[in-house]
Scaffold this motif. Structure first.
Motif, PDB file in Angstrom:
ATOM      1  N   GLN A 172     -40.675 -35.415  24.632  1.00 29.50           N
ATOM      2  CA  GLN A 172     -40.589 -35.027  23.280  1.00 29.50           C
ATOM      3  C   GLN A 172     -39.222 -34.621  23.124  1.00 29.50           C
ATOM      4  O   GLN A 172     -38.982 -33.409  23.467  1.00 29.50           O
ATOM      5  N   ARG A 173     -38.663 -35.236  22.215  1.00 29.02           N
ATOM      6  CA  ARG A 173     -37.539 -34.752  21.824  1.00 29.02           C
ATOM      7  C   ARG A 173     -37.255 -34.975  20.140  1.00 29.02           C
ATOM      8  O   ARG A 173     -37.717 -35.931  19.700  1.00 29.02           O
ATOM      9  N   SER A 174     -36.187 -34.288  19.705  1.00 29.74           N
ATOM     10  CA  SER A 174     -35.859 -34.435  18.271  1.00 29.74           C
ATOM     11  C   SER A 174     -34.782 -35.118  18.062  1.00 29.74           C
ATOM     12  O   SER A 174     -34.051 -35.285  18.911  1.00 29.74           O
ATOM     13  N   LEU A 175     -34.260 -35.630  16.680  1.00 30.15           N
ATOM     14  CA  LEU A 175     -33.103 -36.540  16.526  1.00 30.15           C
ATOM     15  C   LEU A 175     -32.279 -35.821  15.749  1.00 30.15           C
ATOM     16  O   LEU A 175     -32.699 -35.133  14.587  1.00 30.15           O
ATOM     17  N   VAL A 176     -31.010 -35.819  15.895  1.00 33.09           N
ATOM     18  CA  VAL A 176     -29.895 -35.255  14.859  1.00 33.09           C
ATOM     19  C   VAL A 176     -29.122 -36.377  14.412  1.00 33.09           C
ATOM     20  O   VAL A 176     -28.532 -37.165  15.399  1.00 33.09           O
ATOM     21  N   ASP A 177     -28.972 -36.536  13.211  1.00 39.27           N
ATOM     22  CA  ASP A 177     -27.886 -37.587  12.527  1.00 39.27           C
ATOM     23  C   ASP A 177     -26.689 -36.856  12.187  1.00 39.27           C
ATOM     24  O   ASP A 177     -26.602 -36.322  11.117  1.00 39.27           O
ATOM     25  N   ILE A 178     -25.437 -37.356  12.979  1.00 41.77           N
ATOM     26  CA  ILE A 178     -24.227 -37.002  12.387  1.00 41.77           C
ATOM     27  C   ILE A 178     -23.781 -38.099  11.596  1.00 41.77           C
ATOM     28  O   ILE A 178     -23.548 -39.540  12.270  1.00 41.77           O
ATOM     29  N   PRO A 179     -23.638 -38.083  10.319  1.00 42.30           N
ATOM     30  CA  PRO A 179     -23.258 -39.361   9.451  1.00 42.30           C
ATOM     31  C   PRO A 179     -21.867 -39.395   9.816  1.00 42.30           C
ATOM     32  O   PRO A 179     -20.980 -38.759  10.021  1.00 42.30           O
ATOM     33  N   GLY A 180     -21.358 -40.791   9.695  1.00 45.30           N
ATOM     34  CA  GLY A 180     -20.124 -41.220   9.767  1.00 45.30           C
ATOM     35  C   GLY A 180     -19.326 -41.527   8.567  1.00 45.30           C
ATOM     36  O   GLY A 180     -20.287 -41.496   7.432  1.00 45.30           O
ATOM     37  N   ASP A 181     -18.024 -41.583   8.541  1.00 43.14           N
ATOM     38  CA  ASP A 181     -17.185 -42.038   7.309  1.00 43.14           C
ATOM     39  C   ASP A 181     -16.063 -42.879   7.657  1.00 43.14           C
ATOM     40  O   ASP A 181     -15.114 -42.380   8.031  1.00 43.14           O
ATOM     41  N   PRO A 182     -16.421 -44.057   7.346  1.00 47.33           N
ATOM     42  CA  PRO A 182     -17.550 -44.777   6.392  1.00 47.33           C
ATOM     43  C   PRO A 182     -18.791 -44.796   7.197  1.00 47.33           C
ATOM     44  O   PRO A 182     -19.013 -44.528   8.515  1.00 47.33           O
ATOM     45  N   PRO A 183     -19.846 -45.007   6.405  1.00 50.37           N
ATOM     46  CA  PRO A 183     -21.273 -44.898   7.101  1.00 50.37           C
ATOM     47  C   PRO A 183     -21.487 -45.853   8.337  1.00 50.37           C
ATOM     48  O   PRO A 183     -20.925 -46.714   8.478  1.00 50.37           O
TER      49      PRO A 183
ATOM     50  N   GLY B 117     -44.791 -21.014  18.424  1.00 49.70           N
ATOM     51  CA  GLY B 117     -45.555 -22.204  18.224  1.00 49.70           C
ATOM     52  C   GLY B 117     -44.852 -23.575  18.470  1.00 49.70           C
ATOM     53  O   GLY B 117     -43.595 -23.685  18.009  1.00 49.70           O
ATOM     54  N   VAL B 118     -45.276 -24.292  19.356  1.00 44.00           N
ATOM     55  CA  VAL B 118     -44.561 -25.613  19.446  1.00 44.00           C
ATOM     56  C   VAL B 118     -46.029 -26.589  19.755  1.00 44.00           C
ATOM     57  O   VAL B 118     -46.786 -26.525  20.385  1.00 44.00           O
ATOM     58  N   ALA B 119     -45.418 -27.921  19.689  1.00 46.26           N
ATOM     59  CA  ALA B 119     -46.203 -29.271  19.865  1.00 46.26           C
ATOM     60  C   ALA B 119     -46.326 -29.146  21.303  1.00 46.26           C
ATOM     61  O   ALA B 119     -45.801 -28.617  22.192  1.00 46.26           O
ATOM     62  N   ASP B 120     -47.347 -30.027  21.522  1.00 45.66           N
ATOM     63  CA  ASP B 120     -48.010 -30.173  22.901  1.00 45.66           C
ATOM     64  C   ASP B 120     -46.766 -31.461  23.498  1.00 45.66           C
ATOM     65  O   ASP B 120     -46.764 -32.464  23.169  1.00 45.66           O
ATOM     66  N   PRO B 121     -45.975 -31.075  24.603  1.00 48.00           N
ATOM     67  CA  PRO B 121     -44.742 -32.013  24.800  1.00 48.00           C
ATOM     68  C   PRO B 121     -45.227 -33.246  25.667  1.00 48.00           C
ATOM     69  O   PRO B 121     -44.651 -34.254  25.672  1.00 48.00           O
TER      70      PRO B 121
ATOM     71  N   GLY C 199     -36.904 -22.925  30.893  1.00 43.64           N
ATOM     72  CA  GLY C 199     -37.120 -24.013  32.007  1.00 43.64           C
ATOM     73  C   GLY C 199     -37.915 -25.085  31.270  1.00 43.64           C
ATOM     74  O   GLY C 199     -38.248 -26.129  31.876  1.00 43.64           O
ATOM     75  N   THR C 200     -38.535 -24.680  30.195  1.00 37.91           N
ATOM     76  CA  THR C 200     -39.586 -25.779  29.696  1.00 37.91           C
ATOM     77  C   THR C 200     -39.071 -26.525  28.191  1.00 37.91           C
ATOM     78  O   THR C 200     -38.640 -25.747  27.667  1.00 37.91           O
ATOM     79  N   GLY C 201     -38.846 -27.855  28.526  1.00 38.75           N
ATOM     80  CA  GLY C 201     -38.305 -28.718  27.642  1.00 38.75           C
ATOM     81  C   GLY C 201     -39.340 -28.652  26.340  1.00 38.75           C
ATOM     82  O   GLY C 201     -40.504 -29.197  26.407  1.00 38.75           O
ATOM     83  N   VAL C 202     -38.950 -28.492  25.050  1.00 34.21           N
ATOM     84  CA  VAL C 202     -39.796 -28.615  23.795  1.00 34.21           C
ATOM     85  C   VAL C 202     -38.938 -29.271  22.754  1.00 34.21           C
ATOM     86  O   VAL C 202     -37.515 -28.973  22.870  1.00 34.21           O
ATOM     87  N   ALA C 203     -39.394 -29.840  21.719  1.00 33.20           N
ATOM     88  CA  ALA C 203     -38.938 -30.341  20.595  1.00 33.20           C
ATOM     89  C   ALA C 203     -38.342 -29.465  19.722  1.00 33.20           C
ATOM     90  O   ALA C 203     -39.163 -28.253  19.945  1.00 33.20           O
ATOM     91  N   ASP C 204     -37.536 -29.612  18.821  1.00 29.79           N
ATOM     92  CA  ASP C 204     -37.048 -28.668  17.836  1.00 29.79           C
ATOM     93  C   ASP C 204     -38.247 -28.460  16.926  1.00 29.79           C
ATOM     94  O   ASP C 204     -38.440 -29.560  15.921  1.00 29.79           O
ATOM     95  N   PRO C 205     -38.819 -27.407  16.566  1.00 30.10           N
ATOM     96  CA  PRO C 205     -40.060 -27.434  15.878  1.00 30.10           C
ATOM     97  C   PRO C 205     -39.799 -27.251  14.392  1.00 30.10           C
ATOM     98  O   PRO C 205     -40.777 -27.515  13.462  1.00 30.10           O
ATOM     99  N   ASN C 206     -38.520 -27.102  13.988  1.00 27.69           N
ATOM    100  CA  ASN C 206     -38.266 -27.202  12.686  1.00 27.69           C
ATOM    101  C   ASN C 206     -37.603 -28.571  12.050  1.00 27.69           C
ATOM    102  O   ASN C 206     -37.021 -28.544  10.967  1.00 27.69           O
ATOM    103  N   ASN C 207     -37.682 -29.221  12.891  1.00 32.32           N
ATOM    104  CA  ASN C 207     -36.943 -30.835  12.540  1.00 32.32           C
ATOM    105  C   ASN C 207     -38.176 -31.667  12.615  1.00 32.32           C
ATOM    106  O   ASN C 207     -38.803 -32.043  13.799  1.00 32.32           O
TER     107      ASN C 207
END
Lengths: 365, 365
Positions: A102-113, B86-90, A84-92
């Motif tokens: 606090q959110r993380s970003l995922v980049d899905i590349p396009g072709d062409p970019p 371990g997580v950052a402080d959201p 129930g607690t939202g956290v960013a991706d600690p490995n990104n």
């Protein structure tokens, strides 16, 4: 031995545990997300490429994972919801600059970019500057994009776009999430946009004012601080320190969401300053031209005579589309000329990148 | 209504839940940390101002909190450990740029303000640039500090310090955590440091090389990529694009941890390029001058004749202090002149700010 020394000296946050690969974007544009939480009861993925949260599955070592997609090419915010607690991706390391979540970003590349991809073109510069605001009695940050070839003392002067973030965003969001520097680098390289300077202020003075006991009326719908800061502080700072053209025909303002509201107030209230106004999914509500904004807007004849383009952008699934349409109806009733750019999708930064890409191709032409 | 629209359109990460104030630094320098996790069994605070983790207590609404301190003035990394994860402080937008862990930053102000505080002085500029590395066949980022008054085409040329991050850090860490721009702004304003340009490269090419299948030998102790990148790409980029003085007497290199190792390899291997070498808690191990580094270093006579300062900094509680002392012993045995700056504390960025503050006051004088 090497890792051991660093782990034992506490520089690594998760002693004895290797970093997970997350997110892992596969060649077929499916994406695997991973999160280490042996004691959690439920870990879900919340992503702006999903209609609803997706649960991850835990393996015997306590690592949760899920593979989703294929996901269409774009740069998306996501987070994990751990019991129930939202956290960013600690490995990104790619994070969404924001004061409200606090959110993380995922980049899905396009072709062409896609237009926001890092390409092998000439690159502009993104500068972090600080100025003293006399109006606010605060030292404030500015993030400034200068195009390839810009020189402080060069003979070329550039048009300038003032570009405002949304509610709870910061001066970094148009750079780190909007990727406005890459978009402009690419459009300029393709001959589709004029070289321009883009100024990204930090439009929320309330946290600092509250801390100093200098304001207690934290009403985000107020636009007075923003308009005053633009006219009295930011534009003069830019004109004193950068090679910017100083006439309204070469000065634009745009903003997203709350920043769209601020840009409408400053832009439509001051057509003698801004010749171009682009409101991206503006946070303006039904018939505000008759209410809150009544005395802010210049009269239609002045707007029509002075504005090169007044434009409203919005996604069809955006919660603000109804207000955007109401605003355009008001423009029509009043005889104010405007453009619109209506896309698919919602109140997202994926749409922001579309909006700025479209605006950049119209500006200063 | 306003908030409702934004929540329902999904722009806020935690729908229906207000943002918590965390961290909250009180006037007496005690600090309250808060984290919302109704379902968690144990939430602990891990902070570089603590000797060991401190448990938080949960209230009836599922919000965990703890007040610690008073904490001595400084900027500290911390994280929450939620049931072992371990997580950052959201609720804190100030994050530590790093590829190996995710931590938040808490700033305890000093009275008088510390040297890294934002003060009302003239401010330099921090620029994000991109260059094409022919050596690596990659587009690489650089973060560049230029001092107050710097102009691209001005008549003044500046000395330049190349400043390297530690293992798993990024090109942003010296800016966002090291606060090198604020330190230099303040030291320059006080007349304690010469105006200089500081160049912060991204010193880890392995993620991008692996992705391109262009290198499989991910050995972080290698210094070859770094030295080649400095000499063949970064210095030429700076000399082509900035007003930098081009002689070794006005060119310095410094680095922390793995960056200290890289700076010793590049600096002591090339005294014809770098006249100043500052190794901050370098990741170099016992008697490496006789082993891995044997053929990298210039001979003592050349180093003594060419280097203005060779300096080793380290904290007494740093896991690398023994290696730092062994390195200095080797310098003595070989008759290589050096300075040292030994502080309290460990392998931390609190110490990095001390190291760069001390170095900046010696450089280019």
């Amino acid at each position: 031995m090497f890792a051991g020394i660093f782990y034992s000296s506490g520089i690594i946050g998760q002693p004895g545990k290797g970093r997970l690969v997350s997110p892992e974007v596969h060649p077929d544009c499916t994406v695997t997300f991973r999160f280490r939480a042996p004691a959690a009861g439920l870990v879900e993925l919340s992503g702006e490429f999903l209609r609803e949260r997706v649960p991850l599955e835990k393996d015997t070592s306590g690592i949760w994972s899920v593979t989703v997609g294929p996901v269409g090419p774009d740069l998306y915010p996501y987070s994990f919801v751990v019991d129930g607690t939202g956290v960013a991706d600690p490995n990104n390391p790619h994070l969404f600059p924001n004061e409200g979540f606090q959110r993380s970003l995922v980049d899905i590349p396009g072709d062409p970019p896609l237009i926001h991809a890092m390409k092998d073109v000439l690159h502009g510069t993104v500068s972090y500057r600080y100025y003293r605001s006399g109006s606010l009695d605060l030292i404030r940050p500015l993030v400034i994009y200068t195009p390839p070839g810009y020189r402080d003392d060069g003979s070329t002067e550039y048009p300038v776009l003032y570009l405002v973030h949304g509610m709870t965003d910061t001066e970094e969001t148009w750079f780190k999430v909007g990727r406005v520097n890459r978009i402009l680098d690419n459009l300029i390289a393709e001959g589709k946009a004029e070289p321009m300077i883009i100024v990204m202020p930090y439009a929320n003075p309330f946290p600092a004012l509250l801390k100093k006991n200098r304001d207690t009326d934290v009403n985000l719908l107020r636009t007075d601080h923003f308009t005053s800061e633009m006219l009295r502080e930011i534009i003069p700072f830019m004109e004193a320190n950068y090679r910017v053209l100083g006439d309204p025909g070469h000065r634009a303002i745009a903003g997203f969401s709350l920043g769209g509201r601020q840009c409408l107030a400053a832009g439509l209230g001051h057509p003698e300053v801004f010749g171009w106004v682009f409101a991206f999914a503006p946070a303006i509500f039904d018939r505000e031209m008759e209410g809150n904004f009544k005395n802010l807007y210049a009269v239609p004849e002045v707007l029509n005579a002075n504005l090169k383009i007044l434009s409203v952008s919005c996604g069809k699934d955006d919660g603000l589309i109804r207000s955007a349409r109401a605003l355009m109806n008001e423009f029509e009733e009043r005889g104010i000329q405007y453009d619109s750019f209506i896309t698919e999708g919602g109140h997202t930064w994926m749409n922001c990148r579309l909006f700025i890409s479209e605006a950049a191709q119209k500006l200063f032409k």
